[in-house]
Write a protein that holds these residues in place. Structure first.
Motif, PDB file in Angstrom:
ATOM      1  N   UNK A  80      33.009 -13.928   1.089  1.00 31.12           N
ATOM      2  CA  UNK A  80      33.724 -12.682   1.521  1.00 31.12           C
ATOM      3  C   UNK A  80      33.142 -11.794   2.672  1.00 31.12           C
ATOM      4  N   UNK A  88      44.591 -23.073   1.666  1.00 25.94           N
ATOM      5  CA  UNK A  88      44.360 -24.229   0.696  1.00 25.94           C
ATOM      6  C   UNK A  88      45.481 -25.140   0.509  1.00 25.94           C
ATOM      7  N   UNK A  94      48.663 -15.844  -5.061  1.00 24.63           N
ATOM      8  CA  UNK A  94      48.362 -15.135  -6.568  1.00 24.63           C
ATOM      9  C   UNK A  94      49.554 -14.846  -7.048  1.00 24.63           C
ATOM     10  N   UNK A 105      46.649  -8.447   0.475  1.00 28.18           N
ATOM     11  CA  UNK A 105      45.323  -8.313  -0.294  1.00 28.18           C
ATOM     12  C   UNK A 105      43.996  -8.168   0.493  1.00 28.18           C
ATOM     13  N   UNK A 109      41.203  -5.248   0.765  1.00 25.88           N
ATOM     14  CA  UNK A 109      39.809  -5.533   0.552  1.00 25.88           C
ATOM     15  C   UNK A 109      39.070  -4.811   1.612  1.00 25.88           C
TER      16      UNK A 109
ATOM     17  N   UNK B 187      38.768 -18.388  -5.592  1.00 23.00           N
ATOM     18  CA  UNK B 187      38.129 -18.730  -4.287  1.00 23.00           C
ATOM     19  C   UNK B 187      39.018 -18.180  -2.918  1.00 23.00           C
ATOM     20  N   UNK B 188      40.465 -18.077  -2.981  1.00 25.79           N
ATOM     21  CA  UNK B 188      41.049 -17.662  -2.225  1.00 25.79           C
ATOM     22  C   UNK B 188      40.879 -16.123  -2.039  1.00 25.79           C
ATOM     23  N   UNK B 189      40.585 -15.501  -3.325  1.00 25.73           N
ATOM     24  CA  UNK B 189      40.390 -14.099  -3.395  1.00 25.73           C
ATOM     25  C   UNK B 189      39.064 -13.682  -2.460  1.00 25.73           C
ATOM     26  N   UNK B 190      37.980 -14.400  -2.763  1.00 30.57           N
ATOM     27  CA  UNK B 190      36.775 -14.231  -2.061  1.00 30.57           C
ATOM     28  C   UNK B 190      36.738 -14.513  -0.856  1.00 30.57           C
ATOM     29  N   UNK B 191      37.646 -15.550  -0.294  1.00 33.07           N
ATOM     30  CA  UNK B 191      37.704 -15.911   1.220  1.00 33.07           C
ATOM     31  C   UNK B 191      38.538 -14.810   1.920  1.00 33.07           C
ATOM     32  N   UNK B 192      39.479 -13.846   1.014  1.00 30.87           N
ATOM     33  CA  UNK B 192      40.250 -12.903   1.738  1.00 30.87           C
ATOM     34  C   UNK B 192      39.324 -11.424   1.859  1.00 30.87           C
ATOM     35  N   UNK B 193      37.980 -11.725   1.215  1.00 29.78           N
ATOM     36  CA  UNK B 193      37.160 -10.298   1.283  1.00 29.78           C
ATOM     37  C   UNK B 193      36.800  -9.624   0.112  1.00 29.78           C
ATOM     38  N   UNK B 194      37.361 -10.379  -1.060  1.00 25.11           N
ATOM     39  CA  UNK B 194      36.968  -9.638  -2.284  1.00 25.11           C
ATOM     40  C   UNK B 194      35.578 -10.217  -2.988  1.00 25.11           C
ATOM     41  N   UNK B 195      34.744  -9.198  -3.394  1.00 24.09           N
ATOM     42  CA  UNK B 195      33.536  -9.555  -3.636  1.00 24.09           C
ATOM     43  C   UNK B 195      33.919 -10.262  -5.281  1.00 24.09           C
ATOM     44  N   UNK B 196      32.772 -10.539  -5.915  1.00 25.18           N
ATOM     45  CA  UNK B 196      32.849 -11.165  -7.281  1.00 25.18           C
ATOM     46  C   UNK B 196      33.690  -9.850  -8.261  1.00 25.18           C
ATOM     47  N   UNK B 198      35.445  -7.353  -7.762  1.00 24.43           N
ATOM     48  CA  UNK B 198      36.957  -7.058  -7.428  1.00 24.43           C
ATOM     49  C   UNK B 198      37.783  -8.303  -7.644  1.00 24.43           C
ATOM     50  N   UNK B 202      40.939  -8.048  -9.915  1.00 24.68           N
ATOM     51  CA  UNK B 202      42.174  -8.246  -9.073  1.00 24.68           C
ATOM     52  C   UNK B 202      42.925  -9.711  -9.538  1.00 24.68           C
ATOM     53  N   UNK B 203      42.137 -10.431  -9.634  1.00 24.11           N
ATOM     54  CA  UNK B 203      42.891 -11.856  -9.994  1.00 24.11           C
ATOM     55  C   UNK B 203      42.612 -12.442 -11.466  1.00 24.11           C
TER      56      UNK B 203
END
Lengths: 365, 282
Positions: A80, A88, A94, A105, A109, B187-196, B198, B202-203
């Motif tokens: 992040x 992917x 989501x 999203x 963030x 992983x997608x969320x983390x890739x988009x800037x969310x830390x563990x 969030x 969120x997910x």
């Protein structure tokens, strides 16, 4: 700012097996990917291309070596905090959010103010040609549409590098062809560096500025589509990219870059661009692409005589299998430029094969 | 020959008809077996007399009496407090345990998994006795010795008991939900800037929510009508609803008990409906 968008310096990744041994998925790879480049990692499954991509994204950490993004060493920087985004293979949309929610999203963030989010999401959906789909759920979209949402979700963040992990793998052939061109257009429009992982050589050839062909965790050859197709440096690359002929032989002479090769003890063939460190009598492989060979019905100077064993009509081309000696056969592709009854040769016909020696390659066996 | 065939076919279709009738009758019998006692119970909660066997007329008296019965209301409050607190605690602990077991492979993980399931099949009476012994022989004396604090059985000990038997149920349900969980979403969320943190809220959490709610409702229902563990850990001062009903029954069944049971039934049915609606909305 660095000259390169992404640099990999001696990067390795090994995974422990259940027996406690270490298996190298990626083995000392070094790559420098330029700004704005469409770069493909091409190879069969298990060659380490996806692991390489996941290391750039930050999902895996290299066991050795260094990854730099925009000149900055990544070390253990979490995903992040990297200025890369990934599309992917299964899209990973989501399911509990709408299309708008998915695309917004990443901006949420980053704590972007919501009017700007709205603007950028709309713009991203326009870019992937999905306007008006904001309120749909991923489940209500077709595979191609989901793919576009995944693309918009990554692009809306304006990353330095976009990583794509076989993004077209789940689409049918026609849609895949369309998306290949569209991806190329989108890349030209946004000017972002794309790193594209695929096992489909045609896809890589169609879209890439440069391609790294990978096998067993290593980069075997790096170059433009034409370089890799026309001048493969190894049997693996020649075989993996497109169709080709291999003839095992021995090197007889090398003069002015032109080599003479003895195949099956009787057949003398010439081939160009041989490496200089070849010795006389060295076992080599001669490779020549099927479409580079011409068929003639009369004997010509320097032509190789043969007999047509098999022919297959495949629409644009006809594919001939020609026996040129006891143990060697060559595949020849001839474009069907005339009408069907002009097709020329029949099974059993005696033919003469010629090719420009410069297009035949010599590979070390 | 032809006649024979016809007869055989005739007999076949007769058997088929008989079979179908028997199958239908079986279904009705099962429904009757399951629900007639409950129906009778509900019907007589509206009876106009003290009888729970002879219908004399419609009345809501027993319900009114219910809501002015002080000890009963106290028992109901105890039950709700215990169920609420134990559900919250067991849901949090069970969910975290399921996440931990799912995410971190370690040696003997499957053995630990089995140990976590085990309390579901351990006879409840064993659990009740062991909790009673634990409190009386280990926990209370320790508290007394270390902090000079005297504690006896009551609502807190019942709550602890309920948390203990609820954790495995929440664990099992959330774990099942995690089996189908696509981790590339995180992983997608983390890739988009969310830390563990969030990424979790969120997910992971919203996607697990149906499972977590399912587990919580299960825990709440189990806690609300538990008798055995409660009986062992309750002491004398603070009965829960099931303990109170049991004490009433020993003095003789009145329609008041029917009314009380009907209220409990309606409440738990309501919970089930809520959980179904919540899950369908996902």
């Amino acid at each position: 700012m660095s000259d390169y968008a992404v640099e990999l310096i001696g990067v390795s990744k090994s995974f422990p097996t259940s027996k406690g041994e270490q298996i190298a998925a990626v083995d000392r790879i070094s790559l420098s990917i330029k700004h704005g480049e469409f770069f493909s990692l091409l190879g069969p499954s298990g060659c380490g291309k996806t692991t390489t991509l996941r290391m750039i994204a930050g999902f895996e950490l290299p066991t050795e070596g260094e990854i730099r993004i925009l000149g900055e060493s990544m070390g253990e920087t979490p995903p992040y905090q990297r200025r890369v985004n990934i599309v992917f293979q299964n899209y990973a949309l989501f399911p509990h959010m709408t299309v708008y929610g998915n695309v917004a999203f990443g901006l949420e963030m980053d704590k972007i103010p919501s009017p700007e989010i709205r603007e950028r999401v709309t713009e991203a959906l326009r870019l992937v040609r999905l306007p008006g789909m904001e309120d749909r759920r991923p489940k209500q979209l077709s595979g191609g549409q989901q793919q576009r949402v995944a693309l918009a979700r990554a692009l809306v963040k304006r990353p330095a590098v976009l990583l794509l992990d076989e993004p077209l793998g789940a689409l049918d052939l026609k849609l895949r062809k369309e998306m290949q061109l569209e991806l190329k257009h989108i890349q030209a429009e946004v000017g972002i560096t794309f790193i594209y992982v695929t096992h489909d050589q045609e896809e890589a050839l169609t879209m890439s500025d440069r391609i790294a062909v990978m096998s067993e965790g290593q980069v075997l050859q790096l170059g433009t589509a034409a370089e890799i197709y026309e001048s493969p440096l190894s049997r693996f690359v020649a075989d993996f990219i497109g169709e080709t002929n291999f003839l095992d032989g021995e090197l007889e002479t090398v003069r002015d870059g032109l080599a003479t090769v003895l195949v099956d003890g009787t057949l003398r063939l010439s081939a160009g661009s041989a490496a200089s460190d070849l010795r006389r009598g060295q076992p080599i492989i001669l490779t020549v692409r099927p479409e580079k060979i011409s068929l003639h019905s009369r004997q010509l100077d320097g032509a190789v005589a043969g007999q047509i064993e098999e022919l297959v009509y495949i629409g644009t081309d006809t594919r001939y299998q020609v026996r040129v000696s006891e143990g060697s056969r060559l595949v020849v592709r001839v474009q069907n430029s005339g009408s069907a009854d002009q097709a020329g040769f029949r099974q059993g016909d005696r033919v003469y094969l010629t090719w420009d020696p410069a297009v035949a390659r010599i590979l070390v066996r | 020959m032809i006649a024979g065939c016809a007869t055989r076919r005739g007999r076949g279709s007769l058997l088929l008809r008989l079979g179908k009738t028997a199958l239908g009758a079986n279904a009705w019998l099962i429904f009757a077996f399951l629900y007639i006692p409950i129906l009778v119970l509900i019907v007589f909660s509206f009876n106009d007399s003290r009888s729970v066997a002879h219908w004399t007329g419609f009345s809501m008296d027993w319900y009114l009496r219910l809501f002015s019965n002080e000890p009963l209301l106290r028992a109901a409050r105890n039950s709700l407090v215990i169920a609420g607190v134990s559900t919250l605690a067991a849901t949090a602990m069970g969910t975290l345990t399921a996440l931990g077991m799912d995410r971190y492979p370690f040696r003997l993980r499957s053995s630990f998994d089995a140990i976590l399931y085990l309390p579901i099949v351990i006879p409840e009476i064993v659990m009740g006795i062991s909790l009673l012994l634990f409190f009386n022989l280990a926990f209370f004396p320790l508290l007394q010795a270390l902090l000079h604090f005297r504690m006896t059985l009551g609502v807190p000990t019942i709550t602890v008991g309920h948390i203990a038997f609820n954790i495995p149920f929440v664990y099992v349900i959330v774990r099942a939900r995690l089996v189908g969980f696509d981790r590339t979403l995180e992983q997608a969320a983390q890739d988009l800037g969310a830390n563990e943190w969030r990424t979790f809220w969120r997910i992971t959490f919203p996607l697990l929510l149906p499972g977590i709610l399912g587990g919580a409702l299960m825990a709440f229902t189990l806690s609300l009508d538990d008798f055995l563990v409660t009986a062992f850990t309750a002491g004398t001062a603070s009965p829960t609803m099931p303990l109170y009903i049991y004490s009433l029954v020993r003095r003789g069944v009145t329609p008041e008990i029917n009314a009380l049971s009907t209220v409990l039934l309606a409440a738990s049915m309501g919970l089930v409906v809520i959980s179904l609606v919540l899950q369908r909305r996902r």
